[in-house]
Write an enzyme that holds these catalytic residues in place. Structure first.
Site, PDB file in Angstrom:
ATOM      1  N   ASP A 130      20.840 -20.082  57.449  1.00  0.00           N
ATOM      2  CA  ASP A 130      20.315 -21.267  57.790  1.00  0.00           C
ATOM      3  C   ASP A 130      21.299 -22.244  57.117  1.00  0.00           C
ATOM      4  O   ASP A 130      20.684 -22.134  55.480  1.00  0.00           O
ATOM      5  CB  ASP A 130      18.982 -21.538  58.406  1.00  0.00           C
ATOM      6  CG  ASP A 130      19.013 -22.711  59.434  1.00  0.00           C
ATOM      7  OD1 ASP A 130      19.617 -22.774  59.631  1.00  0.00           O
ATOM      8  OD2 ASP A 130      17.888 -23.079  59.117  1.00  0.00           O
ATOM      9  N   HIS A 137      20.287 -35.351  58.615  1.00  0.00           N
ATOM     10  CA  HIS A 137      19.217 -34.500  57.990  1.00  0.00           C
ATOM     11  C   HIS A 137      19.137 -34.781  57.191  1.00  0.00           C
ATOM     12  O   HIS A 137      18.163 -35.102  56.180  1.00  0.00           O
ATOM     13  CB  HIS A 137      19.460 -33.400  58.654  1.00  0.00           C
ATOM     14  CG  HIS A 137      18.689 -32.685  58.480  1.00  0.00           C
ATOM     15  ND1 HIS A 137      16.902 -33.000  59.014  1.00  0.00           N
ATOM     16  CD2 HIS A 137      18.409 -31.441  57.813  1.00  0.00           C
ATOM     17  CE1 HIS A 137      15.864 -31.891  58.775  1.00  0.00           C
ATOM     18  NE2 HIS A 137      16.527 -31.069  57.743  1.00  0.00           N
ATOM     19  N   GLU A 203      12.756 -27.979  64.798  1.00  0.00           N
ATOM     20  CA  GLU A 203      14.135 -28.892  64.620  1.00  0.00           C
ATOM     21  C   GLU A 203      15.281 -28.359  65.495  1.00  0.00           C
ATOM     22  O   GLU A 203      15.145 -26.732  65.461  1.00  0.00           O
ATOM     23  CB  GLU A 203      14.485 -27.536  63.319  1.00  0.00           C
ATOM     24  CG  GLU A 203      14.118 -28.358  62.197  1.00  0.00           C
ATOM     25  CD  GLU A 203      14.080 -28.121  60.367  1.00  0.00           C
ATOM     26  OE1 GLU A 203      13.903 -28.562  59.261  1.00  0.00           O
ATOM     27  OE2 GLU A 203      14.688 -26.958  59.724  1.00  0.00           O
ATOM     28  N   GLU A 205      18.502 -27.246  65.977  1.00  0.00           N
ATOM     29  CA  GLU A 205      19.074 -26.654  65.213  1.00  0.00           C
ATOM     30  C   GLU A 205      20.435 -25.640  66.456  1.00  0.00           C
ATOM     31  O   GLU A 205      20.004 -25.800  67.719  1.00  0.00           O
ATOM     32  CB  GLU A 205      19.400 -25.744  64.301  1.00  0.00           C
ATOM     33  CG  GLU A 205      18.676 -26.350  63.570  1.00  0.00           C
ATOM     34  CD  GLU A 205      18.547 -25.484  62.504  1.00  0.00           C
ATOM     35  OE1 GLU A 205      19.652 -24.210  61.854  1.00  0.00           O
ATOM     36  OE2 GLU A 205      17.111 -25.794  61.481  1.00  0.00           O
ATOM     37  N   ASP A 237      14.635 -23.968  64.518  1.00  0.00           N
ATOM     38  CA  ASP A 237      13.655 -23.694  62.703  1.00  0.00           C
ATOM     39  C   ASP A 237      13.062 -23.864  62.989  1.00  0.00           C
ATOM     40  O   ASP A 237      12.755 -25.162  62.510  1.00  0.00           O
ATOM     41  CB  ASP A 237      14.560 -23.789  61.775  1.00  0.00           C
ATOM     42  CG  ASP A 237      14.141 -23.624  60.881  1.00  0.00           C
ATOM     43  OD1 ASP A 237      13.432 -22.691  60.765  1.00  0.00           O
ATOM     44  OD2 ASP A 237      15.120 -23.766  60.072  1.00  0.00           O
ATOM     45  N   ARG A 241       5.457 -27.910  57.818  1.00  0.00           N
ATOM     46  CA  ARG A 241       6.626 -28.475  56.315  1.00  0.00           C
ATOM     47  C   ARG A 241       5.302 -29.259  55.547  1.00  0.00           C
ATOM     48  O   ARG A 241       5.991 -28.769  54.063  1.00  0.00           O
ATOM     49  CB  ARG A 241       6.535 -30.161  57.240  1.00  0.00           C
ATOM     50  CG  ARG A 241       7.793 -30.470  58.065  1.00  0.00           C
ATOM     51  CD  ARG A 241       8.840 -30.094  58.208  1.00  0.00           C
ATOM     52  NE  ARG A 241       9.483 -30.082  58.998  1.00  0.00           N
ATOM     53  CZ  ARG A 241      10.832 -29.635  58.846  1.00  0.00           C
ATOM     54  NH1 ARG A 241      10.988 -29.171  57.683  1.00  0.00           N
ATOM     55  NH2 ARG A 241      11.393 -29.994  60.177  1.00  0.00           N
ATOM     56  N   GLN A 244       5.766 -25.286  53.997  1.00  0.00           N
ATOM     57  CA  GLN A 244       7.422 -25.629  52.777  1.00  0.00           C
ATOM     58  C   GLN A 244       7.057 -26.583  51.477  1.00  0.00           C
ATOM     59  O   GLN A 244       7.653 -26.248  50.563  1.00  0.00           O
ATOM     60  CB  GLN A 244       7.966 -26.153  54.080  1.00  0.00           C
ATOM     61  CG  GLN A 244       9.480 -25.881  53.387  1.00  0.00           C
ATOM     62  CD  GLN A 244      10.185 -26.755  54.864  1.00  0.00           C
ATOM     63  OE1 GLN A 244      10.347 -26.780  55.301  1.00  0.00           O
ATOM     64  NE2 GLN A 244      11.758 -27.476  54.050  1.00  0.00           N
ATOM     65  N   LYS A 257       8.610 -20.907  56.847  1.00  0.00           N
ATOM     66  CA  LYS A 257       9.991 -21.121  58.105  1.00  0.00           C
ATOM     67  C   LYS A 257       9.938 -19.826  58.853  1.00  0.00           C
ATOM     68  O   LYS A 257      10.214 -19.350  59.866  1.00  0.00           O
ATOM     69  CB  LYS A 257      11.260 -20.813  57.422  1.00  0.00           C
ATOM     70  CG  LYS A 257      12.042 -22.640  57.086  1.00  0.00           C
ATOM     71  CD  LYS A 257      11.792 -23.133  57.282  1.00  0.00           C
ATOM     72  CE  LYS A 257      12.649 -25.099  56.591  1.00  0.00           C
ATOM     73  NZ  LYS A 257      12.639 -25.573  58.285  1.00  0.00           N
ATOM     74  N   THR A 261      11.492 -18.524  64.647  1.00  0.00           N
ATOM     75  CA  THR A 261      12.593 -18.810  65.568  1.00  0.00           C
ATOM     76  C   THR A 261      12.755 -18.911  66.578  1.00  0.00           C
ATOM     77  O   THR A 261      13.471 -17.682  66.764  1.00  0.00           O
ATOM     78  CB  THR A 261      13.831 -18.583  64.175  1.00  0.00           C
ATOM     79  OG1 THR A 261      13.201 -18.588  63.002  1.00  0.00           O
ATOM     80  CG2 THR A 261      15.093 -19.822  64.055  1.00  0.00           C
ATOM     81  N   GLU A 368      11.153 -36.306  60.838  1.00  0.00           N
ATOM     82  CA  GLU A 368      12.529 -37.320  60.066  1.00  0.00           C
ATOM     83  C   GLU A 368      11.805 -38.479  61.275  1.00  0.00           C
ATOM     84  O   GLU A 368      11.800 -39.385  61.155  1.00  0.00           O
ATOM     85  CB  GLU A 368      13.625 -37.323  61.189  1.00  0.00           C
ATOM     86  CG  GLU A 368      14.435 -36.372  59.688  1.00  0.00           C
ATOM     87  CD  GLU A 368      15.688 -35.788  59.976  1.00  0.00           C
ATOM     88  OE1 GLU A 368      16.123 -34.191  60.344  1.00  0.00           O
ATOM     89  OE2 GLU A 368      17.241 -36.538  59.677  1.00  0.00           O
TER      90      GLU A 368
HETATM   91 CA   LIG Z   1      17.275 -25.308  59.269  1.00  0.00          CA
HETATM   92 MG   LIG Z   2      11.761 -20.692  61.576  1.00  0.00          MG
END
Ligand SMILES: [Ca+2]
Ligand SMILES: [Mg+2]
Ligand SMILES: [Ca+2]
Ligand SMILES: [Mg+2]
Ligand code: NI
Lengths: 419, 419
Positions: A130, A137, A203, A205, A237, A241, A244, A257, A261, A368
């Site tokens: 990834d 971002h 996320e 993506e 994704d 948070r 992480q 993560k 996904t 964000e």
């Molecule tokens: Ca990502």
């Molecule tokens: Mg993921």
């Protein structure tokens, strides 16, 4: 006159004859998986087309690539085979070609309503990486965690930053996501938080699906990198948070993560996207020679994320972004990935990283959009800082042609409470 | 009296009847790969033993797991099948059992000198994760890069830190490693370095091979984690320190690692290692409940790294370490890996991280041994800061029993110049 199919396709459909995205499906729960392409509200069973001898070009007539439970064998064949398949299928599905149009029994066998089939992850994914290729971002995340002065790390403008992701937990659109448990940062001198993630995020993506790979030790030239990319999918994704934030120093994201996904079931080919290609942003500083492309291309793909909050009937749009916001192109990503000799294999997945645009309405994740939970996001009456159990996240993406769309369908998933 | 085999096994051998490590080999370059166990200087072809009907226990008599090109199907069967296989093979190879001993034709077919076979990576590796579980390694790296005050990050004592690694570039012992090219840190305000890595390193590691996996969303209890681990291999996580240093903030190591990872061809089972189990270090702070084991076990496995410098006849020992230096156990690693619901699959590989001990002679990589190139390492006349083209790195490991060794053989690789 525009190319049209004998199958009626609504102008708002993502799947006109100009698209023909590839996927893998089961017509019945007990049937073996097989490759297909989407056309309007139908999927065309490529194993049935192959069995009928209709892939009669030089490369595909002797291949069993459509009698496989995934697309890997077809992916390994490379662009000449992909172009041959596309030409064969566009001809076969066109309104002026009788072969399939007038063969009721073959139509019966090979065209199945999308509403009736089960879609699967279309390839065996050996490795998933990834990237982190949207400047907006990177800047937003950096500003939040390190302040505006050091928002973007010095390495970011020199190389497409990436991490290895988890391949086992990649699931297809529609799969529920169980809220992960794990450790979060301690408050003060206490022990770390442990429990269900309190900052569950999506996320927005996209991801490139690798075609032919490269041998270990042999990098791919950036100007030949497109030959190693079959097409693109939508990707979510999912990210916890709090997990992480606590785990990621110094080796990067791991359990924050790897719990899931989601990708769209349909891979839109680079051929179908070609009419929507556009210049990638000018890069300053100029990239090192191994990343300097003769033609640096993005695609104009409109992306949108909706959230359908738990218990609500309607979903709300939370962001509108575009694939063309990427600073590093997918071909630069692929070339960089192999510059050390790392071998890619057919079916590997290269995520773009969260695709945020410059405006707050185009930010690609809740981190964000709510500035790490400092503000509420209003969803048609209810509010959210992060995802709650029962929330569904729906990503869509398409390119707008003249009277038709080339789209990806949806990439969705609903949050279930922890077990 | 100790169990002995009818096959003569030198007391210094790593492969007595007490060991019986599993691997996959080809007897001739053109033969299909098949599973085997090492015994003395021979490999016993398990496909031949299975074909002769000698796996006659309740689980294995009806399985085709030894007629496969890798161990994944056997790994998926779990500990009862592994114990059955071990009991069958120890009986079959024992000096008092005539079945194989007195069957010349079957011996001819099934026992092949190790010197004649080609060993392969023994399993299809879906995902590879690498931990960071030696406190000495974490402390040394932290001291070098952040100073002694902040050497170990606050999260380190609460969870076994790890990153996702690259599965595609895992190779078997004996495979040459091509020096990677890539970007390194700029000096001052210049552009980044680009070229062959100038700080190529080894990392002395071991890795656990996953047996039965877990379903996505269902964590494995730490007290049941051992049932998901088939055995251990030696591992060299080749690392390009300059590439790693420039790329790793904020998402962790990527191209600094993904150009190659070498494992030993032989997987030593937890059963064979059981006599060498020992208490893991006391953990302070006490781990969170999901990481608190009833029995916290390490193994006394003596590890050694030798370097045979380019052009030299002899190799020199550069470090002596031990698996028992690990702070986090492999069962804690596995439980942590799944606490967020991440699914493991049979054949997955969990690296321990560099296994450094407390003394400078037990550091597990050149980064630590030469303190990031600040001092030279003397190798019998020649000196090294990092690896040079032509250098060969040889890792060995074994546990010392009463009159026998349970060993892993070697895990070696030679550096070739960049292409
Ligand atoms: Ca990502
Ligand atoms: Mg993921
Ligand atoms: Ca490592
Ligand atoms: Mg490596
Ligand atoms: Ni026209």
């Amino acid at each position: 006159m525009a190319l049209t199919s004998f199958i009626e396709v609504d102008p708002s459909s993502h799947f006109p004859i100009q698209n023909l995205p590839f996927g893998v499906f089961k017509p019945e729960p007990a049937s073996p998986p097989r490759p297909g392409v989407a056309i309007g509200d139908y999927v065309l069973d490529l194993s049935a087309i192959a069995a009928a001898g209709l892939f009669n070009g030089p490369i595909l007539s002797n291949s069993d690539c459509f009698h496989q439970p995934n697309l890997n064998k077809f992916l390994a064949l490379g662009r000449p085979a992909w172009k041959e398949a596309r030409a064969t299928l566009q001809k076969l599905l066109s309104s002026t070609e009788p072969t399939l149009r007038d063969n009721e029994s073959l139509k019966q066998k090979s065209l199945i309503p999308l509403s009736k089939v089960e879609m699967l992850v279309p390839m065996a994914i050996g490795d998933y990486s990834d990237f982190f290729s949207s400047m907006h971002h990177a800047k937003n995340c950096g500003t939040m965690f390190r302040g505006p002065q050091n928002a973007i790390q010095p390495n970011w403008f020199h190389l497409p930053i990436a991490y290895h992701g988890r391949a086992s937990s990649i699931v297809v659109s529609g799969t529920d996501i169980i809220r992960p448990r794990g450790q979060g940062p301690p408050s003060g001198n206490s022990t770390p938080y442990f429990g269900p993630s309190l900052k569950l995020d999506f996320e927005l993506e996209m991801a490139a699906v690798v075609g032919p790979g490269n041998e270990l030790g042999k990098p791919v030239d950036v100007n030949e990198a497109a030959d190693h990319i079959f097409g693109l999918v939508l990707m979510n994704d999912w990210s916890a948070r709090d997990i992480q934030a606590w785990e990621y120093i110094p080796l990067g994201p791991f359990l924050g993560k790897s719990f899931g996904t989601t990708i769209s079931p349909w891979i839109v080919t680079l051929e179908a996207l070609e009419p929507f290609s556009c210049d990638a942003p000018k890069q300053d500083p100029h990239p090192l020679p191994y990343l300097a492309e003769k033609i640096s291309k993005n695609y104009d793909i409109k992306l949108e994320v909706q959230i359908k909050p738990a218990g609500e009937k309607d979903s709300s749009v939370v962001t509108k972004s575009n694939f063309n916001h990427l600073y590093w192109t997918v071909t630069q990503q692929l070339a960089h990935h192999t510059i050390n000799g790392c071998n890619l294999r057919p079916g590997d997945l290269l995520g773009t990283g969260t695709i945020s645009g410059p405006e707050p309405e185009s930010y690609g994740c809740l981190l964000e959009l709510t500035w790490n939970g400092q503000k509420q996001l209003s969803l048609n009456g209810v509010t959210r800082k992060f995802l709650e159990d029962g929330d569904e996240v729906i990503i869509t993406g398409f390119s707008k042609g003249n009277g038709y769309n080339v789209g990806f369908g949806t990439c969705s998933g609903k949050i279930l409470p922890p077990l």
